[in-house]
Design a protein around this motif. Structure first.
Motif, PDB file in Angstrom:
ATOM      1  N   SER A  65     -10.026 -20.871   7.106  1.00  0.00           N
ATOM      2  CA  SER A  65      -9.861 -20.991   8.318  1.00  0.00           C
ATOM      3  C   SER A  65     -11.083 -20.559   9.230  1.00  0.00           C
ATOM      4  O   SER A  65     -11.866 -19.731   8.717  1.00  0.00           O
ATOM      5  CB  SER A  65      -8.611 -19.963   8.859  1.00  0.00           C
ATOM      6  N   ALA A 116     -10.819 -14.210  10.011  1.00  0.00           N
ATOM      7  CA  ALA A 116     -10.315 -12.878   8.839  1.00  0.00           C
ATOM      8  C   ALA A 116      -9.147 -13.770   8.152  1.00  0.00           C
ATOM      9  O   ALA A 116      -8.386 -14.443   8.537  1.00  0.00           O
ATOM     10  CB  ALA A 116      -9.753 -11.908   9.582  1.00  0.00           C
ATOM     11  N   LYS A 117      -8.864 -13.300   6.633  1.00  0.00           N
ATOM     12  CA  LYS A 117      -8.168 -13.659   5.959  1.00  0.00           C
ATOM     13  C   LYS A 117      -6.399 -13.542   6.532  1.00  0.00           C
ATOM     14  O   LYS A 117      -5.826 -14.201   6.148  1.00  0.00           O
ATOM     15  CB  LYS A 117      -8.294 -12.989   4.577  1.00  0.00           C
ATOM     16  N   ASP A 118      -6.491 -12.579   7.219  1.00  0.00           N
ATOM     17  CA  ASP A 118      -5.047 -12.286   7.689  1.00  0.00           C
ATOM     18  C   ASP A 118      -4.897 -12.724   9.110  1.00  0.00           C
ATOM     19  O   ASP A 118      -3.967 -12.500   9.743  1.00  0.00           O
ATOM     20  CB  ASP A 118      -4.664 -10.743   7.704  1.00  0.00           C
ATOM     21  N   ALA A 119      -5.854 -13.457   9.849  1.00  0.00           N
ATOM     22  CA  ALA A 119      -5.836 -13.877  11.170  1.00  0.00           C
ATOM     23  C   ALA A 119      -4.588 -15.215  11.126  1.00  0.00           C
ATOM     24  O   ALA A 119      -4.506 -15.919  10.252  1.00  0.00           O
ATOM     25  CB  ALA A 119      -7.079 -14.814  11.258  1.00  0.00           C
ATOM     26  N   LYS A 120      -3.843 -15.066  12.123  1.00  0.00           N
ATOM     27  CA  LYS A 120      -2.685 -16.040  12.355  1.00  0.00           C
ATOM     28  C   LYS A 120      -3.077 -17.054  13.065  1.00  0.00           C
ATOM     29  O   LYS A 120      -3.777 -17.095  14.183  1.00  0.00           O
ATOM     30  CB  LYS A 120      -1.548 -15.325  13.176  1.00  0.00           C
ATOM     31  N   THR A 121      -2.641 -18.219  12.569  1.00  0.00           N
ATOM     32  CA  THR A 121      -3.516 -19.501  13.074  1.00  0.00           C
ATOM     33  C   THR A 121      -2.750 -19.800  14.749  1.00  0.00           C
ATOM     34  O   THR A 121      -3.258 -20.640  15.408  1.00  0.00           O
ATOM     35  CB  THR A 121      -3.316 -20.899  12.267  1.00  0.00           C
TER      36      THR A 121
END
Length: 459
Positions: A65, A116-121
């Motif tokens: 992302s 970031a890997k934990d970012a919510k789209t």
């Protein structure tokens, strides 16, 4: 002392009243596509304000992302307020211009920053600044599906799901059978099914084809045909018969919804099966086209069949030559070999025409005049015009709703709240402008749900 405290109290109220604050409705989470208001209040009269929006967005064909970003400058009114639905973004000051509640969302461009890997789209961050100083921020949490949505995997139909929102008191609901396009598999069609069901209409997906998907080159649904040749449309009868066995579905109120090649499928079904009550055909065709696949000789097979008998089809011309653009870096417009094939074979195109005048139910067609995947604008016109002639000659009484967007391309199944700036960024061109595609998506989505609810008599 009391008077002094009272003065401080009133001063605090005054400060709170004048604080710059985003006012967003509905409150989080927001079902994407739902009507919204986004206002910024507490500004100085006629203040110049920049609003920046950012969200994480998956890149096409990748699990990574990137951060997407948009911005625009607005001038507050005499009350110190900005309303994104009516306050125009200043020309040449950002990623879009004019008054558009969705402008900050569809006009986002990818940055070079990996999310970031934990970012919510679904999370969009808004930052408002005056003279380069941040004055307030806000976060919008978009969700794709209703939180109460229930899902069932349907083992009888590989890759398929049934989606519904529980209703009280429990009553039988009408249902929509949903079919996707030439991307095949079940991911995109299941997404569309869940979005429709989130609007209070039961929906069932019907995957019917699953090619080897890039980059893994594996079939998403191995049980389905690998090649797009002679796909038998009678399978949709099996889906309808299954829905009629469910205690939560009204088997007499079933619509079918298809996108692109799925629209070709549902239009053929509508003209051959009398049970179809209403049809939504998104970026449709008015003729049957040639089939394709691994080891398939060009100009020999149809895309669709009925009871094992292939439909007459319109051939392509120079399809392989067009696809060479992926290797050479030249633009790829899949519409060109189809336009060439139709022009060179008028008799075959006439024989492959979908006889939409035979269909007795309600029909909605949605096309893009700048569609570069195939000429859905012209083909939508053809379908609508033949239906009008059929009504005049009393061959059908069904309603016809035609939505054809002049600045839109092939990707019209969104809702206008996601970035549309990258649709034509690579070699494969789908057509339309970012703004034209977004506006078409928003308008078509709202009218699609209205059409389905009206023609299925959803209370």
């Amino acid at each position: 002392m009391k008077k002094f405290l009272a003065f401080l109290f009133m001063l605090c109220i005054s400060c709170a009243t004048n604080a710059q604050t985003f006012h967003i409705s509905p409150a989080n989470p927001v079902l994407q596509g739902e009507k919204m208001t986004i206002q910024l209040k507490g500004l100085e009269a006629n203040a110049s304000v920049k609003i920046v929006a950012e969200r994480a967005q998956k890149s096409w064909g990748s699990d990574k992302s990137l951060m997407y970003r948009s911005e625009a400058v607005f001038v507050a009114n005499a009350l110190g307020e900005i309303d994104l639905a009516v306050t125009p973004a200043m020309a040449r000051s950002g990623t879009y211009k004019g008054a558009d509640i969705r402008g900050l969302f569809w006009s986002m461009m990818p940055t070079k920053t990996e999310a970031a890997k934990d970012a919510k789209t679904g999370t969009v961050n808004l930052v408002a600044s005056v003279a380069d100083k941040t004055v307030t921020t806000a976060t919008i949490e978009f969700i794709q599906y209703a939180p109460q949505l229930t899902l069932e995997k349907l083992d009888k139909f590989p890759g398929a799901i049934f989606a519904n929102v529980p209703n009280e008191p429990k009553t039988k609901r009408p249902a929509v059978i949903v079919l996707g396009g030439s991307e095949g598999g079940n991911e995109s069609v299941n997404d569309a099914t869940k979005r429709i069901a989130s609007q209070g209409i039961a929906a069932m997906s019907l995957p019917y084809y699953s090619p080897k998907s890039w980059p893994t080159m594996k079939q998403e649904v191995p049980e389905l045909p690998l090649n797009f040749v002679d796909i038998d449309i009678k399978r949709i009868n099996d889906a309808r018969n299954y829905l009629r066995t469910r205690s939560d579905v009204d088997g007499e109120r079933i619509a079918i919804y298809g996108v692109s090649k799925g629209a070709e499928y549902v239009l053929l079904a509508a003209t051959n099966f009398a049970w179809v009550k209403s049809v939504v055909a998104v970026v449709p065709t008015d003729v049957v086209w040639e089939g394709w696949g691994e080891g398939i000789t060009p100009n020999t097979r149809s895309s669709f069949a009925l009871n094992g008998k292939p439909f007459a089809f319109t051939p392509y011309q120079d399809f392989g030559q067009e696809f060479m653009g992926f290797q050479t870096g030249d633009e790829v417009r899949i519409r060109r070999p189809q336009d060439k094939g139709r022009a060179a074979n008028p008799a075959r195109a006439a024989a492959a025409r979908i006889p939409i005048e035979r269909y007795q139910g309600a029909l909605m067609v949605i096309g893009g005049q700048e569609d570069q995947v195939w000429n859905s604008g012209m083909m939508s016109h053809n379908l609508a015009e033949r239906r009008v002639e059929a009504v005049k000659s009393a061959k059908t009484k069904g309603e016809t709703l035609s939505l054809i967007y002049t600045d839109a391309g092939h990707y019209l199944t969104g809702n206008g709240y996601s970035p549309t700036t990258q649709y034509n960024a690579g070699p494969n061109k789908s057509g339309g402008t970012p703004e034209g595609n977004a506006r078409a998506q928003a308008d078509a989505w709202e009218k699609t749900i209205q059409f389905l609810k009206r023609t299925l008599d959803v209370k």
